[in-house]
Scaffold this motif. Structure first.
Motif, PDB file in Angstrom:
ATOM      1  N   ASP A 298       0.805  -1.230   0.000  1.00 45.83           N
ATOM      2  CA  ASP A 298       0.000   0.000   0.000  1.00 45.83           C
ATOM      3  C   ASP A 298       0.836   1.279   0.000  1.00 45.83           C
ATOM      4  OD1 ASP A 298      -2.308  -1.526   0.097  1.00 45.83           O
ATOM      5  OD2 ASP A 298      -2.358  -1.579   2.291  1.00 45.83           O
ATOM      6  N   ASN A 299       2.133   1.157   0.153  1.00 48.43           N
ATOM      7  CA  ASN A 299       2.996   2.343   0.223  1.00 48.43           C
ATOM      8  C   ASN A 299       3.346   2.801  -1.193  1.00 48.43           C
ATOM      9  OD1 ASN A 299       4.672   4.381   1.014  1.00 48.43           O
ATOM     10  ND2 ASN A 299       6.276   3.061   1.837  1.00 48.43           N
ATOM     11  N   VAL A 300       2.443   3.583  -1.780  1.00 45.77           N
ATOM     12  CA  VAL A 300       2.588   4.051  -3.163  1.00 45.77           C
ATOM     13  C   VAL A 300       2.369   5.566  -3.203  1.00 45.77           C
ATOM     14  CG1 VAL A 300       1.746   3.813  -5.535  1.00 45.77           C
ATOM     15  CG2 VAL A 300       1.635   1.848  -3.978  1.00 45.77           C
ATOM     16  N   PRO A 301       3.336   6.335  -3.745  1.00 43.02           N
ATOM     17  CA  PRO A 301       4.661   5.874  -4.159  1.00 43.02           C
ATOM     18  C   PRO A 301       5.640   5.892  -2.974  1.00 43.02           C
ATOM     19  CG  PRO A 301       4.475   8.199  -4.650  1.00 43.02           C
ATOM     20  CD  PRO A 301       3.165   7.785  -4.025  1.00 43.02           C
ATOM     21  N   LEU A 302       6.688   5.125  -3.079  1.00 41.31           N
ATOM     22  CA  LEU A 302       7.838   5.333  -2.209  1.00 41.31           C
ATOM     23  C   LEU A 302       8.577   6.522  -2.819  1.00 41.31           C
ATOM     24  CD1 LEU A 302       9.567   4.381   0.183  1.00 41.31           C
ATOM     25  CD2 LEU A 302      10.860   2.973  -1.423  1.00 41.31           C
ATOM     26  N   VAL A 303       8.523   7.661  -2.166  1.00 39.98           N
ATOM     27  CA  VAL A 303       8.999   8.916  -2.774  1.00 39.98           C
ATOM     28  C   VAL A 303      10.465   8.820  -3.169  1.00 39.98           C
ATOM     29  CG1 VAL A 303       9.171  11.410  -2.481  1.00 39.98           C
ATOM     30  CG2 VAL A 303       7.312  10.173  -1.390  1.00 39.98           C
ATOM     31  N   TRP A 304      11.261   8.169  -2.340  1.00 38.65           N
ATOM     32  CA  TRP A 304      12.680   7.952  -2.617  1.00 38.65           C
ATOM     33  C   TRP A 304      12.852   7.266  -3.976  1.00 38.65           C
ATOM     34  CZ3 TRP A 304      15.413   4.193   1.375  1.00 38.65           C
ATOM     35  CH2 TRP A 304      16.671   3.801   0.889  1.00 38.65           C
ATOM     36  N   ALA A 305      12.095   6.187  -4.197  1.00 39.82           N
ATOM     37  CA  ALA A 305      12.197   5.438  -5.450  1.00 39.82           C
ATOM     38  C   ALA A 305      11.714   6.276  -6.629  1.00 39.82           C
ATOM     39  CB  ALA A 305      11.396   4.148  -5.355  1.00 39.82           C
ATOM     40  N   GLN A 306      10.603   6.980  -6.442  1.00 39.59           N
ATOM     41  CA  GLN A 306      10.045   7.790  -7.529  1.00 39.59           C
ATOM     42  C   GLN A 306      11.012   8.895  -7.927  1.00 39.59           C
ATOM     43  OE1 GLN A 306       7.111   6.684  -8.586  1.00 39.59           O
ATOM     44  NE2 GLN A 306       6.867   8.103 -10.288  1.00 39.59           N
ATOM     45  N   SER A 307      11.707   9.468  -6.954  1.00 43.82           N
ATOM     46  CA  SER A 307      12.677  10.518  -7.232  1.00 43.82           C
ATOM     47  C   SER A 307      13.827   9.998  -8.086  1.00 43.82           C
ATOM     48  CB  SER A 307      13.215  11.084  -5.915  1.00 43.82           C
ATOM     49  OG  SER A 307      14.267  11.993  -6.136  1.00 43.82           O
ATOM     50  N   LEU A 308      14.373   8.844  -7.722  1.00 49.53           N
ATOM     51  CA  LEU A 308      15.491   8.281  -8.492  1.00 49.53           C
ATOM     52  C   LEU A 308      15.043   7.868  -9.890  1.00 49.53           C
ATOM     53  CD1 LEU A 308      17.425   6.166  -5.832  1.00 49.53           C
ATOM     54  CD2 LEU A 308      17.860   8.502  -6.600  1.00 49.53           C
ATOM     55  N   TYR A 309      13.821   7.374 -10.004  1.00 51.72           N
ATOM     56  CA  TYR A 309      13.281   7.007 -11.319  1.00 51.72           C
ATOM     57  C   TYR A 309      13.182   8.237 -12.220  1.00 51.72           C
ATOM     58  CZ  TYR A 309       9.686   5.774 -14.773  1.00 51.72           C
ATOM     59  OH  TYR A 309       8.977   5.596 -15.939  1.00 51.72           O
ATOM     60  N   LEU A 310      12.644   9.325 -11.690  1.00 49.77           N
ATOM     61  CA  LEU A 310      12.510  10.553 -12.479  1.00 49.77           C
ATOM     62  C   LEU A 310      13.877  11.145 -12.821  1.00 49.77           C
ATOM     63  CD1 LEU A 310       9.486  12.153 -10.595  1.00 49.77           C
ATOM     64  CD2 LEU A 310       9.481  11.243 -12.931  1.00 49.77           C
TER      65      LEU A 310
END
Length: 531
Positions: free
Chosen positions: A397-409
């Protein structure tokens, strides 16, 4: 026309980053929650130091990309100041715990460590000293490393002499990472989740990178003077490198490998100088931990699996086998491999991990987001054990993991040529230069002219202190005493470096004391201290 096209592309990224990251930044404190989720696994609304640093990287990256526009409508400045605001918010929270930094320099005990997370709205502590695995050297180190890179890119983050002193003391805080067991990136210590600290290669590698980046670095940037330069003992870097090299490709005594090591073999640390060793670590991680939805953190990791007992904090050693083959898979580590491939200019790997990332995005409110992890449903556990990789996994349920989304972007910005690797690494850490053969120069110093003449009779050429004037000569304890004054700040209750015997790399340097050059005697010149 090109300017219009560039603006359009950057504005599209601005929309994504605003909704995923900027809209979550607290308007007063400037901190970011790790996520807005509150699940059975915990409250993610607190501001973790590590998560905040990684989460703001996409904001910083987009600010750098907007510099390519002649007129960005003020967006580049806003993004830049948002970045400064967050970094200074973390600085404020840590400075409020200056007493802990001072105490930890002496005790090296986990109970005295800086806190790893803070209240998002106020920046204050949220859990007690003994209620969390606060000693996470990698978190403090990635803050320091990123601070140096951002200042090198032109951001003004450090403003006062007191802040310079505090950063200098954070250097002392991490300088002995090569012999300081911590709880590591997963806040749990040993694999058994027993709460015992251990030496972690991912923490050590990040500390080494921070020490290298800050050595001789001016925190005020081009506007600074000698008083804002950070001092790092070179022996601490050498000892960190020796210990790190001997540990790899293992993460720790209890963990064969760990996906966290990706952060030190590639972006952001680039801490492994030997490319063959870096490749071995990377390949070991991929071979042992990569799955169809992301990477396992480490083998037999029970975190957020269907079999985990939420009511218990620790496992017994023999219980870990039940998690074999059903460990949760984290898309976060696809982003590290994606960025790593971009920095290495490995086109097949760039395409591979971009495809894998796009496949695990979850759509919410018209946006495609990265969940924290994917897990095996309870009714599929037995089949997954029999045939690993056969069962469909479910995002948590933890969407998004902001850390992961930042590195993806951040990776997308690089792949779309809106950023260059050098923009994110102005210190050039990604370039591992082949070390030159050291040139060893020896100077024999006679105590007085009588000894000089006696030695000359035996063919030994020496100099006296008068001969080398105006160069000054110091004893090792004198240099140690001077280091003990660097970073001293009465307003924050901080002393300088804890006096210790200086090793050869520190005594074998030419120092500038004011406007005069100075050298230091080695321990071999001082019989009572040399053994």
């Amino acid at each position: 026309m090109q300017d219009i096209e560039l603006r359009t592309r950057l504005d599209q990224y601005y929309g994504q980053i605003k909704s995923v990251i900027l809209d979550k930044q607290h308007p007063i404190s400037g901190l970011l929650p790790a996520s807005t989720a509150v699940t059975v696994h915990g409250n993610y609304q607190d501001a973790w130091v590590r998560d905040n640093v990684y989460s703001i990287l996409a904001v910083w990256g987009l600010a750098l990309a907007y510099r390519n526009l002649d007129d960005d409508g003020g967006r580049g400045f806003e993004l830049q100041q948002r970045t400064v605001k967050l970094m200074r918010a973390l600085l404020r929270s840590m400075m409020a715990q200056s007493a802990k930094v001072e105490k930890f320099k002496r005790t090296r005990q986990p109970i005295d460590a800086l806190h790893a997370k803070y209240d998002t709205a106020t920046g204050d502590s949220v859990v007690g000293d003994d209620e969390w695995g606060h000693l996470q050297i990698d978190a403090t180190s990635v803050f320091l490393l990123t601070l140096a890179q951002m200042i090198a890119s032109g951001l003004e983050i450090i403003w006062t002499d007191e802040e310079v002193c505090f950063i200098q003391n954070l250097v002392y805080y991490i300088e002995r990472a090569y012999r300081t067991p911590d709880f590591g990136i997963w806040e749990r210590g040993a694999k058994s989740n027993s709460g015992n600290v251990e030496l972690n290669a991912s923490s050590l590698g990040m500390a080494k990178a921070a020490l290298e980046s800050l050595s001789g670095f001016n925190l005020f940037g081009a506007k600074g003077s000698r008083s804002s330069v950070i001092h790092v003992i070179p022996d601490n870097i050498a000892q960190s490198n020796i210990t790190l090299t001997s540990m790899l490709p293992r993460e720790s005594n209890t963990k064969e490998t760990d996906a966290a090591l990706l952060s030190i073999v590639g972006f952001p640390a680039f801490a492994v100088d030997d490319p063959d060793l870096a490749n071995k670590v990377r390949n070991d991680i991929i071979d042992k931990l990569e799955g169809n939805y992301g990477l396992k953190r480490f083998l037999r990791d029970g975190h957020q699996t269907a079999l985990e007992d939420e009511g218990r904090l620790h496992y017994e050693e023999q219980e870990l086998k039940q998690f074999e083959h059903i460990e949760s898979e984290w898309p976060l580590f696809y982003t590290y491999l994606y960025l790593d491939a971009i920095f290495r200019d490995d086109t097949p790997q760039i395409n591979h991990y971009r495809t894998r990332l796009d496949a695990v995005l979850v759509e919410q409110n018209g946006q495609k987001l990265l969940p924290e992890l994917y897990f095996v449903a309870e009714d599929c556990v037995e089949q997954e054990r029999l045939e690993p990789g056969s069962q469909k996994r479910i995002p948590n349920d933890n969407v998004p993991l902001v850390w992961a989304q930042s590195l993806y972007l951040l990776g997308c910005l690089l792949e779309d040529d809106l950023l260059r690797p050098g923009d994110l690494d102005p210190l050039g850490r990604r370039h591992h230069k082949i070390p030159k053969k050291p040139v060893v120069q020896l100077m024999f110093l006679a105590e007085d002219e009588a000894l000089q003449q006696e030695l000359e009779a035996y063919g030994v050429q020496t100099q006296t202190i008068e001969d080398i004037s105006p160069v000054q000569v110091y004893r090792p304890e004198d240099i140690a005493s001077i280091h003990a004054q660097i970073g001293k700040c009465e307003e924050l209750g901080l002393s300088g470096r804890i006096p210790r015997k200086l090793k050869s790399l520190t005594t074998s340097r030419v120092y500038m004391m004011g406007k005069k050059q100075a050298i230091c005697l080695t321990a071999s010149f001082i019989q009572k201290d040399f053994s």
